[in-house]
Scaffold this motif. Structure first.
Motif, PDB file in Angstrom:
ATOM      1  N   ILE A   1       1.566   6.547  -7.052  1.00 21.63           N
ATOM      2  CA  ILE A   1       0.914   7.522  -7.682  1.00 21.63           C
ATOM      3  C   ILE A   1       1.806   8.802  -7.980  1.00 21.63           C
ATOM      4  N   VAL A   2       2.360   9.243  -7.193  1.00 22.53           N
ATOM      5  CA  VAL A   2       3.427  10.293  -7.237  1.00 22.53           C
ATOM      6  C   VAL A   2       4.017  10.520  -8.592  1.00 22.53           C
TER       7      VAL A   2
ATOM      8  N   ALA B   1       3.465   8.279 -11.088  1.00 28.73           N
ATOM      9  CA  ALA B   1       2.542   8.180 -12.273  1.00 28.73           C
ATOM     10  C   ALA B   1       2.170   9.505 -12.724  1.00 28.73           C
ATOM     11  N   ILE B   2       1.960  10.626 -11.529  1.00 29.61           N
ATOM     12  CA  ILE B   2       1.484  11.954 -12.050  1.00 29.61           C
ATOM     13  C   ILE B   2       2.696  12.529 -12.764  1.00 29.61           C
TER      14      ILE B   2
ATOM     15  N   PHE C   1       0.869  -1.245  -0.220  1.00 32.73           N
ATOM     16  CA  PHE C   1      -0.270  -0.078   0.084  1.00 32.73           C
ATOM     17  C   PHE C   1       0.921   1.329  -0.072  1.00 32.73           C
ATOM     18  N   ALA C   2       1.970   1.201   0.609  1.00 32.83           N
ATOM     19  CA  ALA C   2       3.010   2.207   0.881  1.00 32.83           C
ATOM     20  C   ALA C   2       3.449   2.669  -0.653  1.00 32.83           C
ATOM     21  N   LEU C   3       3.732   1.384  -1.153  1.00 35.13           N
ATOM     22  CA  LEU C   3       4.547   1.672  -2.481  1.00 35.13           C
ATOM     23  C   LEU C   3       3.531   2.222  -3.391  1.00 35.13           C
ATOM     24  N   PHE C   4       2.079   2.086  -3.222  1.00 32.88           N
ATOM     25  CA  PHE C   4       1.092   2.447  -4.077  1.00 32.88           C
ATOM     26  C   PHE C   4       1.211   4.083  -3.988  1.00 32.88           C
ATOM     27  N   LEU C   5       1.307   4.563  -3.077  1.00 34.84           N
ATOM     28  CA  LEU C   5       1.422   6.026  -2.705  1.00 34.84           C
ATOM     29  C   LEU C   5       2.431   6.497  -3.456  1.00 34.84           C
ATOM     30  N   ILE C   6       3.753   5.948  -3.617  1.00 40.32           N
ATOM     31  CA  ILE C   6       4.901   6.364  -4.246  1.00 40.32           C
ATOM     32  C   ILE C   6       4.712   6.305  -5.647  1.00 40.32           C
TER      33      ILE C   6
ATOM     34  N   LEU D   1       2.987  10.933 -16.287  1.00 43.11           N
ATOM     35  CA  LEU D   1       1.944  11.381 -17.371  1.00 43.11           C
ATOM     36  C   LEU D   1       2.023  12.842 -17.726  1.00 43.11           C
TER      37      LEU D   1
ATOM     38  N   LEU E   1       6.464  21.493  -6.086  1.00 38.11           N
ATOM     39  CA  LEU E   1       6.964  20.217  -5.426  1.00 38.11           C
ATOM     40  C   LEU E   1       8.313  20.618  -4.442  1.00 38.11           C
TER      41      LEU E   1
ATOM     42  N   PHE F   1       3.567  21.591 -11.233  1.00 41.67           N
ATOM     43  CA  PHE F   1       3.844  20.342 -10.410  1.00 41.67           C
ATOM     44  C   PHE F   1       5.072  20.574  -9.692  1.00 41.67           C
TER      45      PHE F   1
END
Lengths: 328, 340, 284
Positions: free
Chosen positions: A31-32, A34-35, A24-29, A38, A290, A286
């Motif tokens: 998403i960032v 991925a943003i 789950f923690a990896l998912f957070l990373i 993309l 950041l 972004f």
């Protein structure tokens, strides 16, 4: 006993736990990343075509296919810096008042009220901006004496919509963030600092100044957090700034920001290059936010790191957390 | 706790799925120019056919073209004719179907002014180029003798986003002012030499109502509904025409006689007496071969209704109904859209 | 010497005055905003507002029933997505606090927290709208969920770190696995705070507009379908605010009032809950 056996089994269960939660923690990373990915991918067409010139060109012309981000960068920076200039003294004043001067009974209500400022949705700020602030700014602008109007800072027709209105709204929105960080940071200043100052015969102002000086890194971090917030604000700004991609020093001139142009033009950028240029502006936004936010957290962290240990165990630390999370 | 949450999620999902079977929802987006009549149409049609919900969002013609090309909405609406490049970029063949005729009027906010101002195309072009900056400029006074105009600055307002109304406006100005054509050009989204941007016809109307000394361009109904003053415009025949249903119909008459098969035609600066020079058709954009045939059938049925029964709502809202021969041509063209 | 001291004392009093002024200056816009929202919104708030759909342009009346339901659905979806991911990420960050991976996760959470909402909207459009060729409630919920995750993750982490180490050590000493210790002992201890944090986060994203512009779009009709566009209070208020119709302006204020009341309610509830937690901790 079965202790050793249990330890062995709990060892693999612990590994399972680590991997399970780690995913789950990896998912957070993810998403960032991925943003970032993309944004870069969709901006690539524009990056290739305009290169570094994108950041320096004033021209935003969908008809001829020439795009330059300078008016938006200007508008974003001008409005945010102006907002900071207004908000910072007020924020520090509030923070000092609540942390150092306020009678205990006022403390909680004042904190609650400043947090309420942060909680008001930006669309409500925008609505209030259009119908209350802009007419008020317009009457200020019209009542300005003609001699002042000749200055580039005040030139242009008194629309009400424009840089001044945007800066004012942003300032109000930024105040709660900077002030709550400043307040927490002041709280973490060791009592010895102030007591030492008083022992030497300092007045209240001088003792507080000593505390402020000690806390300066954290306070700068709080100011930068407010800056980051102002840079990214979309709705309230686009409703009062006039949406005109023109560089002007005048407070009265309608201008544009990076966030506002994306909100206005994204759904209808009718060709790939146009869309790509808008996404590139998003990428710039972004990246800037950041950097600003990371810097601010670094400053705040370095300031409170030593003192956080001393306040651990008290639920009061939920407050800086609430402030930081609300600041996001 | 977790179990109840999962149960809740499943329940909502299944409830949503069962609802799908009952109503057809069609999503569309685009022009704000016809939004008043479209919203009336979709509402009336929903009363007649409660199981057909046509959800239309007015985000501007540019948005309509873009989203229908990306197929995130079923149909688009635009007062800007799609050009060859845009048509090629769409994944399928997009057809234009005119729905109503409308007028774009120059609105202005000059407090205490009771008379209607007269404008000419070149005058409007110069104002929008930023060459004329005050209301009491001699060029304006020349066209409006005897009218006291204040010395206030002209605040130019325009659309902040890609707009068919903009397209109609700049199309007209480019026809009457060569300088405007080269400086600004014709597109749904242009680089404005001056002015403040508002979102949608709604946004520009709002700006003009709230800003004394401003000028803008909006679809006629927005000026009427919000009681904003609008001026008359010089047409190709040398007359000053105030926008009205008859004047718009007159503008369409010559074009209607020679309607191209794909219905893409501009009627700004139309010749003929009594023609209002800033008139235009507005189009619905439909795919010839859409993927969802059920939605296609519902949509085609709606368009047939709009072209026949729907036309009687036009006059009240300041739009001109389509000429009869255009409706006949369209009904025939609708047969091209695949519904099964 | 005494003259200098007098001067310093004067400065100090002026400073106190300045700080008090600063407080008033900050509270003034708050009072103005609340005043206008309440006074203008109350006028437009009636039963119709909560039960009717929007009417066509030019017709007065109608309401925002679909938008209210829409906001509730979007916020619910966002919560469904963000709470599990956020809480478990927070658990990881708290349990393995010293590791480099945890620091990276924390940095990612803080970064995501600071991403402007319009950029999240662009991201969600690329991920949840374009590939499916559909504006939808799910896409809107996704966008809001992405914004919520870092808030919940950091809240969970901080609160878990506040739980006295003795609780976890005790559980481990009794032979519990790490998972058991965390989920049965430590997490429940921090739960009230986490729930408060979740409520605050829900209130915050209920007020977001920008991410919904390109994802859930808007819907004139009443809809609860996940794969169709849906109305939301914030987008509806925006649409009405920039229009020229008086009736729509009226309704925009009413919508703003509903939003502010939601937020006020959640903030107050969170405050009371925090107060109760403090009292609990003080006792135990």
């Amino acid at each position: 006993m079965g202790q050793r056996g249990k330890q062995g089994s709990s060892g693999s269960a612990d590994l399972g736990f680590r991997i399970g939660t780690g995913v789950f923690a990896l998912f957070l990373i993810g998403i960032v990343c991925a943003i970032g990915f993309l944004l870069t991918r969709d901006a690539w067409l524009s990056i290739q075509k305009f290169g570094l010139g994108f950041w320096g060109s004033q021209v935003w012309n969908p008809v001829s296919g020439e795009f330059g981000a300078l008016p938006f960068i200007w508008g974003t920076l001008y409005s945010s810096v102006l907002a900071l200039l207004i908000a910072t003294p007020i924020s520090i004043g509030i923070a000092v008042f609540i942390a150092e001067m306020s009678p205990a009974v006022l403390r909680q209500p004042l904190v609650f009220l400043t947090e309420l400022l942060a909680a008001i949705p930006s669309i409500v700020y925008g609505l209030w901006g259009i119908f209350v602030l802009v007419p008020a700014v317009r009457s200020i602008e019209t009542s300005l004496p003609d001699v002042a109007r000749r200055l580039p800072l005040f030139s242009g027709p008194p629309l009400g919509l424009g840089m001044l209105a945007a800066a004012l709204v942003l300032a109000i929105m930024v105040i709660p963030f900077t002030s709550s960080i400043a307040r927490e940071v002041l709280k973490s200043v060791p009592a010895a600092q102030r007591e030492g100052a008083y022992a030497l015969g300092a007045t209240r102002l001088e003792a507080i100044r000593a505390a402020l000086f000690y806390a300066r890194t954290g306070i700068i971090g709080g100011v930068m957090l407010g800056f980051g917030r102002a840079l990214g604000e979309t709705m309230a700004v686009t409703m009062v700034i006039g949406n005109n991609p023109r560089i002007s020093a005048s407070l009265f001139a309608p201008q544009h920001t990076m966030a506002a142009v994306i909100a206005n033009e994204f759904t209808e950028a009718a060709d790939q290059l146009y869309l790509s240029a808008l996404v590139e502006i998003g990428l710039v936004l972004f990246t800037i936010t950041l950097i600003v936010n990371s810097l601010s957290r670094l400053l705040i962290w370095s300031m409170t790191r030593s003192s956080r240990v001393s306040v651990a165990g008290s639920v009061e630390t939920a407050e800086p957390l609430a402030a930081e999370t609300a600041a996001g | 706790m977790k179990k109840t949450m999962i149960a809740l999620a499943v329940a909502t999902l299944s409830a949503s799925v069962t609802m799908v079977a009952q109503t057809t929802q069609i999503n569309g987006a685009g022009a704000t120019f016809p939004y008043p009549i479209y919203s009336k149409w979709f509402s009336e049609y929903n009363k007649l056919h409660p199981n057909v919900q046509i959800n239309y969002q007015s985000i501007g013609s540019g948005g309509g073209i873009q989203q229908v090309s990306k197929e995130t909405v079923f149909f688009g609406a635009s007062d800007a004719i799609m050009n060859e490049e845009q048509l090629k970029a769409a994944p399928g063949k997009l057809l234009h179907f005119p729905t109503v005729l409308g007028a774009v009027v120059p609105v202005y906010n000059i407090p205490n002014l009771k008379t209607e101002l007269k404008f000419s195309g070149p005058l409007l072009a110069d104002i929008y180029l930023g060459k004329i900056t005050k209301w009491n400029d001699p060029a304006i006074s020349k066209l409006n003798p005897g009218v006291t105009l204040p010395a206030t600055d002209i605040t130019v307002t325009h659309r902040a986003e890609g707009s068919g109304t903009t397209f109609i406006w700049v199309d007209f100005l480019s026809k009457v002012s060569p300088e405007f054509k080269t400086t600004v050009g014709v597109n749904a989204s242009v680089s404005w030499p001056t002015g403040v941007g508002g979102r949608g016809n709604e946004g520009v109307s709002g700006l003009v109502t709230q800003t004394p000394g401003s000028i803008g361009y909006v679809e006629l109904i927005y000026a009427l509904q919000n009681k904003i003053a609008y001026g008359s415009v010089l047409n190709a025949a040398g007359e000053y025409i105030t926008a009205s249903v008859q004047a718009v119909t007159a503008a369409a008459s010559s074009a209607a006689a020679n309607m191209p098969a794909d219905f893409r035609v501009s009627i700004t600066n139309a010749p003929g007496k009594g023609a209002y020079p800033i008139s235009s058709f507005t189009w619905l954009l439909l795919y010839e071969d859409p993927k969802d045939k059920a939605q296609s059938k519902a949509m085609v049925d709606f368009v047939k209704w709009a072209l026949s029964d729907g036309q009687r709502y036009c006059a009240d809202l300041g739009y001109a109904p389509l000429p009869d021969n255009v409706v006949k041509l369209e009904m025939a063209a609708l047969a091209k859209v695949k519904v099964s | 010497m005494s003259a200098g001291a007098g001067w310093r004392r004067l400065l100090s009093s002026l400073f106190v005055g300045f700080c008090a002024c600063a407080v008033l200056l900050a509270l003034l816009p708050l009072a103005l905003i609340l005043f206008f929202v309440v006074s203008q919104g109350i006028r437009a708030l009636n039963v119709d507002f909560f039960t009717h759909m929007p009417l066509p342009v030019g017709e007065s009346g109608g309401g925002m029933a679909n938008a209210i339901v829409g906001t509730l659905m979007l916020v619910g979806l966002a919560g469904l997505m963000a709470v599990p991911i956020g809480v478990i990420s927070g658990v990881y960050m708290a349990e393995y606090a010293g590791t480099r991976f945890a620091s990276t996760v924390r940095f990612a959470a803080d970064t995501l927290n600071g991403v402007p909402s319009i950029v999240i909207g662009v991201f969600a459009y690329a991920v949840a709208v374009l590939p499916f060729r559909q504006f939808s409630t799910l896409a809107g919920g996704f966008a809001l969920g992405v914004m919520m995750i870092p808030i919940i993750a950091r809240t969970t982490e901080e609160l878990l770190l506040l739980v006295p180490g003795s609780l976890r050590e005790g559980a481990l000493a009794l032979g519990a696995t790490r998972a058991r210790a965390v989920f049965s002992v430590v997490l429940p201890a921090a739960l009230p705070g986490i729930v408060t944090g979740v409520m605050l986060a829900l209130a915050r994203i209920a007020g977001e507009t920008a991410p919904l512009l390109f994802t859930s779009f808007n819907n004139r009709f009443f809809s609860t379908r996940l794969t169709q566009p849906i109305a939301s209070l914030t987008v509806q208020v925006y649409t009405y605010a920039i229009s020229p119709y008086q009736d729509w302006h009226r309704q925009a204020w009413a919508g703003a009032l509903v939003l502010v009341m939601m937020v006020l309610f959640c903030s107050l509830a969170a405050r009371l809950a925090t107060r109760r937690i403090e009292r609990m901790h003080a006792r135990g």
